[in-house]
Write a protein that holds these residues in place. Structure first.
Motif, PDB file in Angstrom:
ATOM      1  N   PRO A   1      -2.980 -92.978  50.984  1.00 16.40           N
ATOM      2  CA  PRO A   1      -3.023 -91.641  50.281  1.00 16.40           C
ATOM      3  C   PRO A   1      -3.635 -91.624  49.109  1.00 16.40           C
ATOM      4  N   GLY A   2      -4.617 -90.740  48.438  1.00 14.36           N
ATOM      5  CA  GLY A   2      -5.035 -90.662  47.236  1.00 14.36           C
ATOM      6  C   GLY A   2      -5.817 -91.468  46.785  1.00 14.36           C
ATOM      7  N   ILE A   3      -6.206 -92.559  47.358  1.00 16.71           N
ATOM      8  CA  ILE A   3      -7.103 -93.557  46.817  1.00 16.71           C
ATOM      9  C   ILE A   3      -8.635 -93.183  47.192  1.00 16.71           C
ATOM     10  N   ARG A   4      -9.399 -93.077  46.313  1.00 14.20           N
ATOM     11  CA  ARG A   4     -10.873 -92.636  46.444  1.00 14.20           C
ATOM     12  C   ARG A   4     -11.606 -93.848  46.981  1.00 14.20           C
ATOM     13  N   ALA A   5     -11.668 -93.649  48.130  1.00 16.05           N
ATOM     14  CA  ALA A   5     -12.287 -94.902  48.775  1.00 16.05           C
ATOM     15  C   ALA A   5     -13.926 -94.954  48.773  1.00 16.05           C
ATOM     16  N   GLY A   6     -14.668 -95.999  48.225  1.00 11.57           N
ATOM     17  CA  GLY A   6     -15.910 -96.106  48.450  1.00 11.57           C
ATOM     18  C   GLY A   6     -16.106 -96.128  49.782  1.00 11.57           C
ATOM     19  N   SER A   7     -17.701 -96.069  50.342  1.00  6.74           N
ATOM     20  CA  SER A   7     -18.014 -96.370  51.670  1.00  6.74           C
ATOM     21  C   SER A   7     -17.863 -98.002  52.052  1.00  6.74           C
ATOM     22  N   ASP A   8     -17.946 -98.565  51.030  1.00  4.12           N
ATOM     23  CA  ASP A   8     -17.789-100.174  51.412  1.00  4.12           C
ATOM     24  C   ASP A   8     -16.357-100.370  51.791  1.00  4.12           C
ATOM     25  N   THR A   9     -15.248-100.019  50.881  1.00  4.42           N
ATOM     26  CA  THR A   9     -13.917-100.527  50.891  1.00  4.42           C
ATOM     27  C   THR A   9     -13.355 -99.759  52.164  1.00  4.42           C
ATOM     28  N   SER A  10     -13.887 -98.622  52.431  1.00  5.86           N
ATOM     29  CA  SER A  10     -13.236 -97.941  53.555  1.00  5.86           C
ATOM     30  C   SER A  10     -13.568 -98.591  54.707  1.00  5.86           C
ATOM     31  N   HIS A  11     -15.124 -99.018  54.990  1.00  4.51           N
ATOM     32  CA  HIS A  11     -15.313 -99.623  56.206  1.00  4.51           C
ATOM     33  C   HIS A  11     -14.801-100.717  56.487  1.00  4.51           C
ATOM     34  N   ILE A  12     -14.420-101.485  55.347  1.00  4.75           N
ATOM     35  CA  ILE A  12     -13.825-102.953  55.403  1.00  4.75           C
ATOM     36  C   ILE A  12     -12.390-102.701  55.856  1.00  4.75           C
ATOM     37  N   SER A  13     -11.743-101.564  55.403  1.00  4.77           N
ATOM     38  CA  SER A  13     -10.593-101.303  55.795  1.00  4.77           C
ATOM     39  C   SER A  13     -10.532-100.741  57.323  1.00  4.77           C
ATOM     40  N   ILE A  14     -11.256-100.051  57.586  1.00  4.80           N
ATOM     41  CA  ILE A  14     -11.399 -99.402  59.159  1.00  4.80           C
ATOM     42  C   ILE A  14     -11.615-100.750  60.031  1.00  4.80           C
ATOM     43  N   LEU A  15     -12.264-101.759  59.606  1.00  2.00           N
ATOM     44  CA  LEU A  15     -12.624-102.874  60.571  1.00  2.00           C
ATOM     45  C   LEU A  15     -11.608-103.796  60.550  1.00  2.00           C
TER      46      LEU A  15
ATOM     47  N   SER B   1     -17.651 -79.492  45.886  1.00  5.88           N
ATOM     48  CA  SER B   1     -17.146 -79.018  44.468  1.00  5.88           C
ATOM     49  C   SER B   1     -17.270 -80.279  43.508  1.00  5.88           C
ATOM     50  N   VAL B   2     -17.041 -81.415  43.898  1.00  7.77           N
ATOM     51  CA  VAL B   2     -17.083 -82.678  43.260  1.00  7.77           C
ATOM     52  C   VAL B   2     -18.174 -83.593  43.096  1.00  7.77           C
ATOM     53  N   MET B   3     -18.774 -83.453  43.952  1.00  7.63           N
ATOM     54  CA  MET B   3     -20.114 -84.304  44.258  1.00  7.63           C
ATOM     55  C   MET B   3     -19.861 -85.754  43.951  1.00  7.63           C
ATOM     56  N   ASP B   4     -18.716 -86.153  44.491  1.00  9.71           N
ATOM     57  CA  ASP B   4     -18.351 -87.586  44.335  1.00  9.71           C
ATOM     58  C   ASP B   4     -17.323 -87.765  45.638  1.00  9.71           C
ATOM     59  N   HIS B   5     -16.880 -89.014  45.891  1.00 11.09           N
ATOM     60  CA  HIS B   5     -15.688 -89.004  46.700  1.00 11.09           C
ATOM     61  C   HIS B   5     -14.721 -88.829  46.173  1.00 11.09           C
ATOM     62  N   THR B   6     -13.458 -88.534  46.916  1.00 10.24           N
ATOM     63  CA  THR B   6     -12.037 -88.167  46.627  1.00 10.24           C
ATOM     64  C   THR B   6     -11.162 -88.687  47.523  1.00 10.24           C
ATOM     65  N   GLY B   7      -9.837 -88.738  47.230  1.00  8.84           N
ATOM     66  CA  GLY B   7      -9.232 -89.419  47.994  1.00  8.84           C
ATOM     67  C   GLY B   7      -8.503 -88.584  49.006  1.00  8.84           C
ATOM     68  N   ASP B   8      -8.943 -87.411  49.522  1.00 11.45           N
ATOM     69  CA  ASP B   8      -8.409 -86.569  50.502  1.00 11.45           C
ATOM     70  C   ASP B   8      -8.438 -87.141  51.822  1.00 11.45           C
ATOM     71  N   PRO B   9      -7.637 -87.022  52.734  1.00 10.19           N
ATOM     72  CA  PRO B   9      -7.622 -87.628  53.935  1.00 10.19           C
ATOM     73  C   PRO B   9      -8.716 -87.030  54.804  1.00 10.19           C
ATOM     74  N   VAL B  10      -9.333 -87.589  55.828  1.00  8.55           N
ATOM     75  CA  VAL B  10     -10.280 -87.336  56.627  1.00  8.55           C
ATOM     76  C   VAL B  10      -9.960 -87.150  58.276  1.00  8.55           C
ATOM     77  N   PRO B  11     -10.580 -86.298  58.964  1.00 12.19           N
ATOM     78  CA  PRO B  11     -10.167 -86.112  60.282  1.00 12.19           C
ATOM     79  C   PRO B  11     -10.632 -87.233  61.240  1.00 12.19           C
ATOM     80  N   ILE B  12      -9.870 -87.312  62.239  1.00 10.32           N
ATOM     81  CA  ILE B  12     -10.219 -88.442  63.183  1.00 10.32           C
ATOM     82  C   ILE B  12      -9.856 -88.050  64.605  1.00 10.32           C
ATOM     83  N   VAL B  13     -10.672 -88.261  65.650  1.00  6.81           N
ATOM     84  CA  VAL B  13     -10.258 -88.042  67.079  1.00  6.81           C
ATOM     85  C   VAL B  13     -10.530 -89.417  67.584  1.00  6.81           C
ATOM     86  N   ILE B  14      -9.766 -89.569  68.929  1.00  5.58           N
ATOM     87  CA  ILE B  14     -10.158 -90.802  69.858  1.00  5.58           C
ATOM     88  C   ILE B  14     -10.131 -90.235  71.293  1.00  5.58           C
TER      89      ILE B  14
END
Length: 403
Positions: free
Chosen positions: A45-59, A343-356
């Motif tokens: 929560p609250g961590i502004r993830a890059g596309s790289d670090t978030s994919h690494i985490s998701i994997l 509004s920010v034009m950059d990544h934020t630490g807001d959570p994202v939706p997910i569905v399985i």
């Protein structure tokens, strides 16, 4: 399937809805109705993830251990065979004025001629014993690899982050001869790139046509090649990656995944979604257990502050979701890697939706797929590194912890 940067914040002009809430997404909504939903923090929560670090985490990897910088992933993703000791950088083709001020960090979203520019950059000589390896990626993106003795990735970025500023002076981040040497080489590289490119034929033609020239290279994300356990070995799955950008392809390659290139996949809102869809369905029919899919257009629109374009792109991408849902006996996970609010034009630490969606999933009461509706879902709030554990359990491939 990761819709890069799809999540957002409420926007006044949209009646305080997000682009995802505003977009007409019947297929994503159907998936929410027949799946289990929730919120995901790509890292925590609250961590502004890059596309790289978030994919690494998701994997299922620890980004705080694996991530050395963006450069090595970009380089691997565009086909550069990086070696131990190489220092790799992610780069932008950018536009600088006669005073060296950056007027466009993405050189007008350049699409053509970057291979010719790369040829010129590869002719550059920085210092005896140091090789310059430069290759274009998709659009305004490129990679730089410095190969030689006594180099370090402990240096700062040159990217000013915003137009109207000169490239930042690269400085060592540790007091070592290697870091000082590398910082000096990178500053020299930036200066030489501008001299080599300001009168390049590709750029002269762009100026004639009213386009911003790609007359300077801005490197960032220095890193050494990480050592990671191959994904297939880690989970006992045969994986493949379908992605538009060199960054995500590089993560897949370093993780030992096969790569599928899609013709017309630009990484922008102009990408060929029909070809991406066909590529996904064709790959799903082959002998793979796991597909990592990344679609990037919503992120580009978010970074550019293009509210209407983000809504439209999400609506177009919804059609892909509809076709993939037709696959039988498949667990299908749909999410984003981070929020990229208009509004920010950059990544934020807001959570994202997910569905399985998939066999024996405990369907919840959520009927729409967006940032707010999924908060009522059965997944509740998870982190990116929970996804593979959840998936392996659903597939009945997890190992029991305890007796």
């Amino acid at each position: 399937m990761i819709m890069d940067g799809m999540a957002d914040r409420p926007i006044k002009e949209l009646g305080y809805k997000t682009p995802l809430e505003t977009a007409k997404t019947p297929n994503m909504d159907k998936m929410a109705k027949i799946g289990i939903c929730g919120l995901m923090d790509p890292i925590k929560p609250g961590i502004r993830a890059g596309s790289d670090t978030s994919h690494i985490s998701i994997l299922g990897y620890d980004p705080y251990t694996v991530y050395t910088g963006r450069g090595p992933f970009e380089a691997a993703g565009v086909g550069v065979d990086v070696l131990p000791g190489d220092i790799a950088f992610r780069c932008n083709f950018s536009t600088a004025d006669e005073n060296g001020i950056i007027t466009d960090r993405r050189a007008g979203r350049i699409r053509e001629g970057t291979d010719k520019i790369a040829e010129t950059i590869n002719s550059m000589e920085l210092e005896e014993g140091v090789e310059v390896i430069f290759k274009e990626s998709t659009g305004h993106r490129a990679v730089l690899v410095l190969r030689g003795e006594g180099l370090s990735d402990k240096i700062s970025d040159a990217d000013p982050k915003h137009e109207g500023k000169a490239p930042k002076e690269v400085v060592p981040l540790e007091e070592t001869a290697e870091a000082r040497k590398t910082a000096e080489l990178l500053n020299k590289f930036i200066q030489k790139s501008h001299k080599l490119l300001k009168d390049h034929p590709v750029n002269l033609k762009r100026i004639e046509e009213g386009e911003n020239p790609a007359n300077i290279i801005i490197p960032r994300g220095a890193g050494a090649v990480p050592h990671v356990q191959p994904f297939g070995e880690k989970y006992g799955l045969k994986p493949v990656c379908i992605a538009e950008t060199g960054l995500i392809k590089g993560i897949g390659k370093i993780a030992g995944m096969d790569l599928v290139d899609i013709d017309g996949a630009t990484g922008g809102i102009d990408t060929n979604l029909e070809n991406i869809q066909d590529g996904i369905l064709e790959t799903a029919s082959k002998d793979y257990d796991f597909l990592l899919i990344n679609v990037d257009g919503a992120d580009e629109a978010g970074h550019d502050g293009q509210m209407e374009e983000k809504v439209k792109f999400i609506e177009k991408a919804d059609s892909i979701v509809g076709e993939i849902m037709k696959l039988e006996d498949v667990y299908y996970i749909l999410t984003a890697d981070h929020s990229t609010p208009i509004s920010v034009m950059d990544h934020t630490g807001d959570p994202v939706p997910i569905v399985i969606k998939g066999p024996e999933v405990r369907v919840d009461d959520v009927e729409e797929f967006n940032e707010r509706s999924v908060t009522r879902g059965g997944l509740c709030r998870i982190r990116g590194n929970n996804i593979m554990d959840i998936l392996m359990d659903l597939m009945n491939r997890s190992t029991k912890f305890g007796a």
